[in-house]
Design a protein around this motif. Structure first.
Motif, PDB file in Angstrom:
ATOM      1  N   GLU A 133       0.882  -1.420   0.044  1.00 44.92           N
ATOM      2  CA  GLU A 133       0.028   0.017   0.049  1.00 44.92           C
ATOM      3  C   GLU A 133       0.831   1.421  -0.040  1.00 44.92           C
ATOM      4  N   ASP A 134       1.882   1.331   0.454  1.00 49.86           N
ATOM      5  CA  ASP A 134       2.819   2.457   0.466  1.00 49.86           C
ATOM      6  C   ASP A 134       3.737   2.528  -0.454  1.00 49.86           C
ATOM      7  N   GLY A 135       3.590   1.828  -1.683  1.00 46.67           N
ATOM      8  CA  GLY A 135       4.170   1.902  -2.844  1.00 46.67           C
ATOM      9  C   GLY A 135       5.465   1.023  -2.989  1.00 46.67           C
ATOM     10  N   SER A 136       5.807   0.224  -1.931  1.00 46.19           N
ATOM     11  CA  SER A 136       7.065  -0.565  -2.119  1.00 46.19           C
ATOM     12  C   SER A 136       6.754  -1.743  -2.459  1.00 46.19           C
ATOM     13  N   MET A 137       7.613  -2.571  -3.095  1.00 46.10           N
ATOM     14  CA  MET A 137       7.574  -3.509  -3.810  1.00 46.10           C
ATOM     15  C   MET A 137       8.292  -4.928  -3.053  1.00 46.10           C
ATOM     16  N   ILE A 138       7.769  -6.125  -3.018  1.00 44.38           N
ATOM     17  CA  ILE A 138       8.354  -7.245  -2.325  1.00 44.38           C
ATOM     18  C   ILE A 138       8.349  -8.504  -3.351  1.00 44.38           C
TER      19      ILE A 138
END
Length: 106
Positions: free
Chosen positions: A97-102
């Motif tokens: 949701e914060d825009g980071s990718m996992i």
């Protein structure tokens, strides 16, 4: 009185060289416009050593890419098939949701 009529006719005649000069002027304007168009083209052959990428029909099956690197021009064309080639799935990527990718390997 007949002499007066002849003088009037001679004054009204156009010089054929004057019309030729006008045609040459039109051609010079056309050449100048064509040179301006050529210089504004992104794949200008006279441009400096810069890299330019032109993409035609992005995201479509008939997509094409032109890549100019210095004086070398490369042309790539899409085959239209998705997933062509060899390889296997290496994992899954999730966007938070914060825009980071996992990335989760399998």
């Amino acid at each position: 009185m007949s002499r007066l009529k002849l003088n009037i006719l001679e004054d009204e005649d156009d010089d054929p060289i004057a019309s030729t000069v006008n045609i040459i002027d039109v051609f010079l304007v056309v050449i100048a416009v064509l040179l301006v168009i050529l210089m504004s083209n992104p794949i200008n052959p006279f441009a400096t050593e810069e890299e330019v990428i032109v993409i035609k029909n992005p995201g479509k099956p008939n997509m094409e890419m032109l890549i100019k690197e210095g004086t070398e021009l490369k042309h790539y064309q899409s085959t239209g098939e998705v997933g062509e080639g060899q390889g296997s799935k290496a994992g899954i990527t999730y966007r938070m949701e914060d825009g980071s990718m996992i990335y989760v390997p399998e």
